[in-house]
Design a protein around this motif. Structure first.
Motif, PDB file in Angstrom:
ATOM      1  N   GLY A  24       0.823  -1.208   0.000  1.00 55.10           N
ATOM      2  CA  GLY A  24       0.000   0.000   0.000  1.00 55.10           C
ATOM      3  C   GLY A  24       0.852   1.250   0.000  1.00 55.10           C
ATOM      4  N   MET A  25       0.201   2.374   0.194  1.00 58.77           N
ATOM      5  CA  MET A  25       0.864   3.672   0.172  1.00 58.77           C
ATOM      6  C   MET A  25       1.504   3.956   1.526  1.00 58.77           C
ATOM      7  SD  MET A  25       1.299   6.024  -2.130  1.00 58.77           S
ATOM      8  CE  MET A  25      -0.040   5.869  -3.289  1.00 58.77           C
ATOM      9  N   LEU A  26       2.730   4.481   1.506  1.00 61.93           N
ATOM     10  CA  LEU A  26       3.458   4.839   2.717  1.00 61.93           C
ATOM     11  C   LEU A  26       3.792   6.325   2.688  1.00 61.93           C
ATOM     12  CD1 LEU A  26       6.013   1.877   2.779  1.00 61.93           C
ATOM     13  CD2 LEU A  26       3.850   2.023   4.018  1.00 61.93           C
ATOM     14  N   LEU A  27       3.935   6.911   3.861  1.00 57.82           N
ATOM     15  CA  LEU A  27       4.299   8.318   4.011  1.00 57.82           C
ATOM     16  C   LEU A  27       5.774   8.423   4.367  1.00 57.82           C
ATOM     17  CD1 LEU A  27       3.485  11.337   4.332  1.00 57.82           C
ATOM     18  CD2 LEU A  27       3.069  10.822   6.748  1.00 57.82           C
ATOM     19  N   HIS A  28       6.531   9.236   3.616  1.00 59.73           N
ATOM     20  CA  HIS A  28       7.934   9.483   3.953  1.00 59.73           C
ATOM     21  C   HIS A  28       7.993  10.332   5.215  1.00 59.73           C
ATOM     22  CE1 HIS A  28       9.739   7.676   0.481  1.00 59.73           C
ATOM     23  NE2 HIS A  28       8.997   8.396  -0.344  1.00 59.73           N
ATOM     24  N   LEU A  29       8.882   9.953   6.148  1.00 65.38           N
ATOM     25  CA  LEU A  29       8.978  10.633   7.437  1.00 65.38           C
ATOM     26  C   LEU A  29      10.191  11.543   7.571  1.00 65.38           C
ATOM     27  CD1 LEU A  29       8.165   7.543   9.680  1.00 65.38           C
ATOM     28  CD2 LEU A  29       6.596   9.333   8.903  1.00 65.38           C
ATOM     29  N   GLY A  30      11.212  11.324   6.796  1.00 67.93           N
ATOM     30  CA  GLY A  30      12.476  12.036   6.941  1.00 67.93           C
ATOM     31  C   GLY A  30      13.547  11.071   7.407  1.00 67.93           C
ATOM     32  N   GLY A  31      14.754  11.272   6.984  1.00 65.59           N
ATOM     33  CA  GLY A  31      15.835  10.362   7.337  1.00 65.59           C
ATOM     34  C   GLY A  31      15.736   9.062   6.557  1.00 65.59           C
ATOM     35  N   ILE A  32      16.499   8.051   6.994  1.00 69.65           N
ATOM     36  CA  ILE A  32      16.483   6.758   6.312  1.00 69.65           C
ATOM     37  C   ILE A  32      15.674   5.747   7.099  1.00 69.65           C
ATOM     38  CG2 ILE A  32      18.717   7.172   5.202  1.00 69.65           C
ATOM     39  CD1 ILE A  32      19.844   5.079   7.270  1.00 69.65           C
ATOM     40  N   ASP A  33      15.255   4.699   6.418  1.00 67.03           N
ATOM     41  CA  ASP A  33      14.447   3.645   7.035  1.00 67.03           C
ATOM     42  C   ASP A  33      15.347   2.595   7.666  1.00 67.03           C
ATOM     43  OD1 ASP A  33      12.054   2.511   7.716  1.00 67.03           O
ATOM     44  OD2 ASP A  33      11.471   1.963   5.675  1.00 67.03           O
ATOM     45  N   VAL A  34      15.104   2.293   8.931  1.00 60.37           N
ATOM     46  CA  VAL A  34      15.825   1.236   9.642  1.00 60.37           C
ATOM     47  C   VAL A  34      14.807   0.377  10.386  1.00 60.37           C
ATOM     48  CG1 VAL A  34      17.980   2.545   9.936  1.00 60.37           C
ATOM     49  CG2 VAL A  34      16.219   2.684  11.697  1.00 60.37           C
ATOM     50  N   ASP A  35      15.197  -0.864  10.668  1.00 56.34           N
ATOM     51  CA  ASP A  35      14.314  -1.722  11.461  1.00 56.34           C
ATOM     52  C   ASP A  35      14.614  -1.519  12.947  1.00 56.34           C
ATOM     53  OD1 ASP A  35      16.642  -3.203  11.990  1.00 56.34           O
ATOM     54  OD2 ASP A  35      15.819  -5.087  11.240  1.00 56.34           O
ATOM     55  N   GLY A  36      14.032  -2.343  13.790  1.00 56.94           N
ATOM     56  CA  GLY A  36      14.204  -2.196  15.237  1.00 56.94           C
ATOM     57  C   GLY A  36      15.625  -2.410  15.726  1.00 56.94           C
ATOM     58  N   ALA A  37      16.454  -3.066  14.904  1.00 59.50           N
ATOM     59  CA  ALA A  37      17.845  -3.314  15.275  1.00 59.50           C
ATOM     60  C   ALA A  37      18.788  -2.378  14.522  1.00 59.50           C
ATOM     61  CB  ALA A  37      18.216  -4.773  14.991  1.00 59.50           C
ATOM     62  N   TYR A  38      18.244  -1.311  13.926  1.00 55.70           N
ATOM     63  CA  TYR A  38      19.005  -0.297  13.211  1.00 55.70           C
ATOM     64  C   TYR A  38      19.672  -0.825  11.943  1.00 55.70           C
ATOM     65  CZ  TYR A  38      18.007   2.509  17.246  1.00 55.70           C
ATOM     66  OH  TYR A  38      17.352   3.187  18.229  1.00 55.70           O
ATOM     67  N   ARG A  39      19.123  -1.920  11.388  1.00 54.34           N
ATOM     68  CA  ARG A  39      19.580  -2.382  10.077  1.00 54.34           C
ATOM     69  C   ARG A  39      18.821  -1.576   9.040  1.00 54.34           C
ATOM     70  NH1 ARG A  39      18.427  -8.592  11.351  1.00 54.34           N
ATOM     71  NH2 ARG A  39      16.480  -7.540  11.789  1.00 54.34           N
ATOM     72  N   VAL A  40      19.524  -1.104   8.004  1.00 53.53           N
ATOM     73  CA  VAL A  40      18.869  -0.269   7.004  1.00 53.53           C
ATOM     74  C   VAL A  40      17.917  -1.104   6.158  1.00 53.53           C
ATOM     75  CG1 VAL A  40      20.764   1.398   6.940  1.00 53.53           C
ATOM     76  CG2 VAL A  40      20.704  -0.441   5.258  1.00 53.53           C
ATOM     77  N   ILE A  41      16.865  -0.444   5.678  1.00 51.88           N
ATOM     78  CA  ILE A  41      15.865  -1.057   4.802  1.00 51.88           C
ATOM     79  C   ILE A  41      16.160  -0.567   3.387  1.00 51.88           C
ATOM     80  CG2 ILE A  41      13.404  -1.318   4.327  1.00 51.88           C
ATOM     81  CD1 ILE A  41      14.210  -2.321   7.122  1.00 51.88           C
ATOM     82  N   ASN A  42      16.208  -1.509   2.432  1.00 52.40           N
ATOM     83  CA  ASN A  42      16.532  -1.117   1.062  1.00 52.40           C
ATOM     84  C   ASN A  42      15.290  -0.679   0.290  1.00 52.40           C
ATOM     85  OD1 ASN A  42      15.236  -3.464   0.033  1.00 52.40           O
ATOM     86  ND2 ASN A  42      17.145  -4.615   0.069  1.00 52.40           N
ATOM     87  N   LYS A  43      15.483  -0.298  -0.969  1.00 51.14           N
ATOM     88  CA  LYS A  43      14.375   0.220  -1.786  1.00 51.14           C
ATOM     89  C   LYS A  43      13.278  -0.804  -2.007  1.00 51.14           C
ATOM     90  CE  LYS A  43      16.276   4.098  -4.057  1.00 51.14           C
ATOM     91  NZ  LYS A  43      15.622   5.183  -4.667  1.00 51.14           N
ATOM     92  N   LYS A  44      13.597  -2.104  -1.873  1.00 48.84           N
ATOM     93  CA  LYS A  44      12.594  -3.158  -2.029  1.00 48.84           C
ATOM     94  C   LYS A  44      11.811  -3.376  -0.730  1.00 48.84           C
ATOM     95  CE  LYS A  44      15.364  -5.694  -5.384  1.00 48.84           C
ATOM     96  NZ  LYS A  44      16.106  -6.959  -5.598  1.00 48.84           N
ATOM     97  N   GLY A  45      12.197  -2.673   0.333  1.00 53.00           N
ATOM     98  CA  GLY A  45      11.549  -2.840   1.631  1.00 53.00           C
ATOM     99  C   GLY A  45      12.112  -3.998   2.425  1.00 53.00           C
ATOM    100  N   GLU A  46      13.279  -4.476   2.037  1.00 56.01           N
ATOM    101  CA  GLU A  46      13.922  -5.606   2.708  1.00 56.01           C
ATOM    102  C   GLU A  46      15.052  -5.110   3.613  1.00 56.01           C
ATOM    103  OE1 GLU A  46      15.292  -7.483  -0.822  1.00 56.01           O
ATOM    104  OE2 GLU A  46      13.387  -8.511  -1.188  1.00 56.01           O
ATOM    105  N   VAL A  47      15.299  -5.849   4.684  1.00 58.16           N
ATOM    106  CA  VAL A  47      16.387  -5.534   5.611  1.00 58.16           C
ATOM    107  C   VAL A  47      17.716  -5.860   4.947  1.00 58.16           C
ATOM    108  CG1 VAL A  47      17.475  -6.247   7.783  1.00 58.16           C
ATOM    109  CG2 VAL A  47      15.012  -5.913   7.680  1.00 58.16           C
ATOM    110  N   GLU A  48      18.672  -4.949   5.090  1.00 57.01           N
ATOM    111  CA  GLU A  48      20.051  -5.210   4.671  1.00 57.01           C
ATOM    112  C   GLU A  48      20.789  -5.700   5.921  1.00 57.01           C
ATOM    113  OE1 GLU A  48      21.577  -5.101   1.806  1.00 57.01           O
ATOM    114  OE2 GLU A  48      20.140  -4.048   0.535  1.00 57.01           O
ATOM    115  N   PRO A  49      20.983  -7.013   6.084  1.00 54.82           N
ATOM    116  CA  PRO A  49      21.494  -7.556   7.352  1.00 54.82           C
ATOM    117  C   PRO A  49      22.900  -7.121   7.730  1.00 54.82           C
ATOM    118  CG  PRO A  49      21.413  -9.252   5.662  1.00 54.82           C
ATOM    119  CD  PRO A  49      20.749  -8.040   5.087  1.00 54.82           C
ATOM    120  N   ARG A  50      23.685  -6.638   6.776  1.00 59.34           N
ATOM    121  CA  ARG A  50      25.072  -6.265   7.077  1.00 59.34           C
ATOM    122  C   ARG A  50      25.290  -4.764   7.206  1.00 59.34           C
ATOM    123  NH1 ARG A  50      25.831 -10.518   3.168  1.00 59.34           N
ATOM    124  NH2 ARG A  50      26.619 -12.352   4.239  1.00 59.34           N
ATOM    125  N   ILE A  51      24.241  -3.974   7.046  1.00 57.87           N
ATOM    126  CA  ILE A  51      24.416  -2.520   7.114  1.00 57.87           C
ATOM    127  C   ILE A  51      23.535  -1.959   8.230  1.00 57.87           C
ATOM    128  CG2 ILE A  51      24.334  -0.340   5.867  1.00 57.87           C
ATOM    129  CD1 ILE A  51      24.368  -1.975   3.252  1.00 57.87           C
TER     130      ILE A  51
END
Length: 130
Positions: A46-73
């Motif tokens: 669905g539609m998401l709202l940009h909040l500012g900054g970059i997307d990270v999960d609860g463990a501060y792993r970055v989320i890529n453009k596909k919406g997947e966790v980058e486990p090494r970053i």
């Protein structure tokens, strides 16, 4: 994303803008007339709202453009994650944030990228108040 210091991560799609789902489709429709297209991200969920900054999960792993966790970053810089983590609680929060990230590393090493449950994260931050 223009100010993110690691341009190759942006160019290669390893990071995306922080975003959050709308509470309901009705709320999304209401805001869509006020927001620019650059403020919205259309995904398979669905539609998401940009909040500012970059997307990270609860463990501060970055989320890529596909919406997947980058486990090494990981990125726990307040200036990069302000869209998702708008408040800083001082040194106690820095300690707990580091603890969360180290816990993530250990879980990945032992359990092959096991997710950290939100309840566990809440317990770690609740220790600050004790």
């Amino acid at each position: 994303m223009e100010d993110y210091p690691f341009k190759s991560l942006v160019t290669l799609g390893h990071v995306r803008k922080a975003c959050a789902p709308f509470e309901s489709r009705g709320n999304m429709s209401k805001w869509k007339s006020v927001l620019n297209d650059k403020d919205l991200l259309s995904t398979h969920k669905g539609m998401l709202l940009h909040l500012g900054g970059i997307d990270v999960d609860g463990a501060y792993r970055v989320i890529n453009k596909k919406g997947e966790v980058e486990p090494r970053i990981h990125d726990l810089s307040f200036t990069h994650t302000f869209g998702l983590r708008p408040y800083s609680y001082g040194l106690q929060a820095c300690n707990t944030t580091s603890e969360i990230m180290v816990h993530s590393w250990l879980s990945a090493a032992i359990h092959d990228h096991e997710e950290i449950a939100p309840e566990t994260l809440s317990k770690m931050y609740n220790k600050i108040e004790e």
